[in-house]
Scaffold this motif. Structure first.
Motif, short mmCIF file in Angstrom:
data_model
loop_
_atom_site.label_atom_id
_atom_site.label_comp_id
_atom_site.label_asym_id
_atom_site.label_seq_id
_atom_site.Cartn_x
_atom_site.Cartn_y
_atom_site.Cartn_z
N GLU A 22 0.84 -1.31 0.18
CA GLU A 22 -0.05 0.04 -0.02
C GLU A 22 0.71 1.09 0.02
O GLU A 22 0.43 2.07 -0.75
N ALA A 25 2.53 1.55 -3.44
CA ALA A 25 1.34 2.23 -4.46
C ALA A 25 1.39 3.48 -4.20
O ALA A 25 1.14 4.16 -5.27
N GLN A 28 4.04 5.85 -5.66
CA GLN A 28 4.14 5.63 -7.34
C GLN A 28 2.98 6.67 -7.86
O GLN A 28 3.16 7.47 -8.61
#
Length: 301
Positions: A22, A25, A28
């Motif tokens: 998590e 992500a 990103q």
């Protein structure tokens, strides 16, 4: 014992997913922006020392657009008329000396458009020299209150563009508490307020490119670091945004954040108090459930 092993495996995989995948992500999808700790390092230091007495005379020109309620100086126009003239209602300047960083304030008076980093900011320069600007800043610091409530901070820094429906705040003030007309059954004051608010918001949307968002739940939608860096420099988080750099001090920003937290997440303190009890309940319940299972299945294997 088998159940404990299964539980351990599930717990490990859950933690790996939560603390590994998590955050990765998120990193990103949302770039990390380093803040400047509200130092405004892109602005050169101010050498001039301000004189509040001289600044008072220079600040008299400000009431051509702004109010200074601390000195009983009203604005020449109300919020709606100001929006029709300028696109947005200029702020009352009573808190300017407390809320704004001194260096930012001086440079803002000299070149508002450049310092705010917003092409939409149409305010002209308000000082002819660095010394004049420093004198004006000294004056506003001398009349500023020692304390400001979180709501006052929000109204000064954000409230003319951003509504907060959870606190019944609009860009032209609090939603009035009124009563219906006895004969018609219509709340005339509320209708008048709604009409004025519509005019203001339309002018504001034209000025900014679109109506700035309501900030009722922004404290839940975005993390603290994002909000701090956004307030400090909107372009760092939202390149091309029409939102100007306001120039708040770190303390002023904390007052704004306190207001957003109070209105957007009023149960946070209560959750924090209940949380340990909930965890204790789950721990005790797990221990008792495991003991009950051992007792019930004893001799059945």
């Amino acid at each position: 014992m088998k159940e404990l092993k299964i539980f351990g495996i599930v717990a490990v995989f859950t933690l790996v997913l939560y603390w590994g995948v998590e955050p990765f992500a998120h990193s990103q999808m949302h770039k990390h922006v380093e803040g400047d700790n509200f130092q405004y390092s892109d602005l050169k230091p101010v050498a001039a020392k301000g004189d509040a007495a001289k600044g008072e005379a220079l600040a008299a020109a400000c009431v051509g657009c702004h109010s200074i309620n601390a000195k009983n100086m009203p604005a020449p126009m109300d919020a709606v008329a100001s929006a029709q003239a300028y696109g947005v209602n200029p702020p009352d300047l009573s808190l300017a000396g407390k809320m704004l960083d001194d260096k930012f304030f001086v440079h803002f008076l000299l070149n508002p458009a450049e310092v705010t980093k917003s092409k939409h900011f149409a305010m002209p320069p308000s000082a002819g020299s660095e010394q004049d600007a420093a004198d004006i800043v000294a004056y506003f610091k001398s009349i500023a209150p020692k304390e400001a409530t979180p709501k006052e901070a929000y109204e000064f820094a954000c409230g003319r563009c951003h509504a907060n429906r959870y606190d019944k705040w609009t860009q032209i003030g609090d939603v009035p508490k009124t009563k219906s007309n006895i004969k018609t059954g219509v709340d005339l004051a509320a209708l008048d307020f709604k009409k004025n608010l519509g005019v203001y918001q339309n002018k504001l949307a034209d000025y900014m490119g679109k109506l700035p968002p309501d900030l009722s739940i922004i404290i839940r939608a975005r993390n603290e670091h994002f909000l701090h860096t956004l307030i400090e420099n909107p372009q760092s988080q939202l390149p091309g945004t029409a939102m100007p750099r306001v120039g708040l001090t770190k303390e002023g920003t904390e007052e704004v954040m306190a207001y957003l937290e109070k209105t957007g997440d009023p149960s946070k303190e209560a959750r924090g108090q209940v949380g340990p009890w909930v965890l204790a309940f789950f721990f005790i319940f797990t221990f008792l459930a495991y003991g009950w299972k051992k007792a019930m299945w004893k001799g059945h294997h």
